[in-house]
Write an enzyme that holds these catalytic residues in place. Sequence first.
Site, mmCIF file in Angstrom:
data_model
loop_
_atom_site.group_PDB
_atom_site.id
_atom_site.type_symbol
_atom_site.label_atom_id
_atom_site.label_comp_id
_atom_site.label_asym_id
_atom_site.label_seq_id
_atom_site.Cartn_x
_atom_site.Cartn_y
_atom_site.Cartn_z
ATOM 1 N N SER A 6 0.830 -1.207 0.000
ATOM 2 C CA SER A 6 0.000 0.000 0.000
ATOM 3 C C SER A 6 0.862 1.254 0.000
ATOM 4 O O SER A 6 1.610 1.513 0.943
ATOM 5 C CB SER A 6 -0.915 0.012 1.220
ATOM 6 O OG SER A 6 -1.600 1.246 1.254
ATOM 7 N N HIS A 31 -1.108 -1.162 -4.355
ATOM 8 C CA HIS A 31 -2.406 -0.771 -3.796
ATOM 9 C C HIS A 31 -2.434 0.734 -3.545
ATOM 10 O O HIS A 31 -1.555 1.283 -2.885
ATOM 11 C CB HIS A 31 -2.599 -1.532 -2.484
ATOM 12 C CG HIS A 31 -3.938 -1.389 -1.847
ATOM 13 N ND1 HIS A 31 -5.022 -2.160 -2.190
ATOM 14 C CD2 HIS A 31 -4.371 -0.565 -0.862
ATOM 15 C CE1 HIS A 31 -6.057 -1.829 -1.450
ATOM 16 N NE2 HIS A 31 -5.700 -0.859 -0.622
ATOM 17 N N ASP A 33 -4.782 3.873 -2.092
ATOM 18 C CA ASP A 33 -5.934 4.204 -1.252
ATOM 19 C C ASP A 33 -6.391 5.627 -1.497
ATOM 20 O O ASP A 33 -5.690 6.577 -1.147
ATOM 21 C CB ASP A 33 -5.543 4.081 0.228
ATOM 22 C CG ASP A 33 -5.312 2.643 0.635
ATOM 23 O OD1 ASP A 33 -6.235 1.836 0.495
ATOM 24 O OD2 ASP A 33 -4.190 2.336 1.097
ATOM 25 N N MET A 35 -9.043 8.471 -0.475
ATOM 26 C CA MET A 35 -9.958 8.809 0.632
ATOM 27 C C MET A 35 -10.532 10.202 0.407
ATOM 28 O O MET A 35 -9.870 11.071 -0.162
ATOM 29 C CB MET A 35 -9.192 8.805 1.952
ATOM 30 C CG MET A 35 -8.442 7.522 2.227
ATOM 31 S SD MET A 35 -7.588 7.644 3.796
ATOM 32 C CE MET A 35 -6.569 6.162 3.717
ATOM 33 N N HIS A 64 -8.209 1.345 -4.446
ATOM 34 C CA HIS A 64 -9.205 1.147 -3.387
ATOM 35 C C HIS A 64 -9.838 2.499 -3.059
ATOM 36 O O HIS A 64 -9.184 3.350 -2.465
ATOM 37 C CB HIS A 64 -8.473 0.549 -2.169
ATOM 38 C CG HIS A 64 -9.327 0.354 -0.964
ATOM 39 N ND1 HIS A 64 -8.778 0.146 0.294
ATOM 40 C CD2 HIS A 64 -10.671 0.319 -0.799
ATOM 41 C CE1 HIS A 64 -9.752 0.005 1.167
ATOM 42 N NE2 HIS A 64 -10.909 0.109 0.546
ATOM 43 N N MET A 66 -12.066 4.704 -0.986
ATOM 44 C CA MET A 66 -12.786 4.842 0.294
ATOM 45 C C MET A 66 -13.511 6.175 0.249
ATOM 46 O O MET A 66 -13.167 7.124 0.963
ATOM 47 C CB MET A 66 -11.788 4.780 1.450
ATOM 48 C CG MET A 66 -11.314 3.365 1.713
ATOM 49 S SD MET A 66 -9.856 3.351 2.737
ATOM 50 C CE MET A 66 -8.658 3.592 1.464
ATOM 51 N N MET A 135 -11.755 -5.525 4.712
ATOM 52 C CA MET A 135 -10.990 -4.627 5.583
ATOM 53 C C MET A 135 -10.761 -5.330 6.917
ATOM 54 O O MET A 135 -11.699 -5.783 7.566
ATOM 55 C CB MET A 135 -11.760 -3.328 5.827
ATOM 56 C CG MET A 135 -11.850 -2.405 4.628
ATOM 57 S SD MET A 135 -10.277 -2.040 3.823
ATOM 58 C CE MET A 135 -9.281 -1.420 5.187
ATOM 59 N N ASP A 173 -6.975 -6.313 3.764
ATOM 60 C CA ASP A 173 -6.315 -5.008 3.849
ATOM 61 C C ASP A 173 -6.349 -4.465 5.280
ATOM 62 O O ASP A 173 -7.424 -4.184 5.806
ATOM 63 C CB ASP A 173 -7.064 -4.059 2.894
ATOM 64 C CG ASP A 173 -6.448 -2.668 2.796
ATOM 65 O OD1 ASP A 173 -5.390 -2.429 3.397
ATOM 66 O OD2 ASP A 173 -7.055 -1.830 2.097
HETATM 67 C C1 DX5 Z 1 -6.438 1.628 5.353
HETATM 68 C C2 DX5 Z 1 -6.022 1.382 3.932
HETATM 69 C C3 DX5 Z 1 -4.920 0.403 3.835
HETATM 70 C C4 DX5 Z 1 -3.653 0.816 4.535
HETATM 71 C C5 DX5 Z 1 -3.042 -0.432 5.096
HETATM 72 O O1 DX5 Z 1 -7.603 2.330 5.387
HETATM 73 O O2 DX5 Z 1 -7.101 0.872 3.163
HETATM 74 O O3 DX5 Z 1 -4.652 0.011 2.498
HETATM 75 O O4 DX5 Z 1 -2.741 1.474 3.710
HETATM 76 O O5 DX5 Z 1 -1.953 -0.092 5.872
HETATM 77 P P1 DX5 Z 1 -1.289 -1.082 6.932
HETATM 78 O O6 DX5 Z 1 -0.814 -2.280 6.180
HETATM 79 O O7 DX5 Z 1 -0.188 -0.264 7.513
HETATM 80 O O8 DX5 Z 1 -2.362 -1.444 7.944
HETATM 81 ZN ZN ZN Z 2 -6.656 -0.046 1.107
#
Ligand code: DX5
Ligand code: ZN
Length: 214
Positions: A6, A31, A33, A35, A64, A66, A135, A173
């Site tokens: 990620s 990956h 993320d 947000m 991903h 969110m 998640m 994840d």
């Molecule tokens: C959290 C994200 C993850 C995050 C995971 O909301 O969706 O992808 O980057 O990070 P780690 O592996 O540090 O928990």
């Molecule tokens: Zn993620």
Amino acid sequence: MLVSPSLLSADFGNLARDIEMINASEAHMLHLDVMDGVFVPNISFGFPVIKYVQQLCTKPLDVHLMIVEPQKFVSQVRDSGAEIMTVHQEACVHLNRVVQQIHDAGMKAGVSLNPSTPISTLRDIITDIDLVLLMSVNPGFGGQRFLPVTLRKVTELRALIAEIGSKAIIEVDGGVNNVTGAQLAQVGTDMVVAGNYVFGASNPLEAIHILAEM
Ligand code: DX5
Ligand code: ZN
């Protein structure tokens, strides 16, 4: 297992260097993320950053979202170079339509569940999707502790996929490391996301290797 590091835990001041590391690693995907500060209590990065990453990264991008109303951004996600676009079940009133839009745009469709959302909510969509992203922390931040309920959910999802005959793969994840990664491999997880465990390691290539060997 397949490994999707990620980028959220990368050094944003040295993004090109960290992507070079990913390119040289055994990672299968990268990956990303996204947000919005509404669906989750944090804001990360958007399409200009993803486009830049795509130019440098030789691995397929696993995006991903969110965010609320992800259906508004299908073409932008596609244009930024994603191979997989994952949306949250909780953010989509018309999930079936969003999945169709993702496929029509030429991407693989993933559906993500928050830790408290039951596997049973996937029963009528599981044949139409390519990936389920479970998640294993409450989404929004890297570096959180793995929620053990996820192991039971992977087992339940494996059984649902077998029962219905779906091609969907299972990605997990949040809070993945050498210990929780081994537990996830044992219950049949196909792919893990790892942020802090990879980018916080003294040897990120070795951390990716350890997960890939599981
Ligand atoms: C959290 C994200 C993850 C995050 C995971 O909301 O969706 O992808 O980057 O990070 P780690 O592996 O540090 O928990
Ligand atoms: Zn993620």
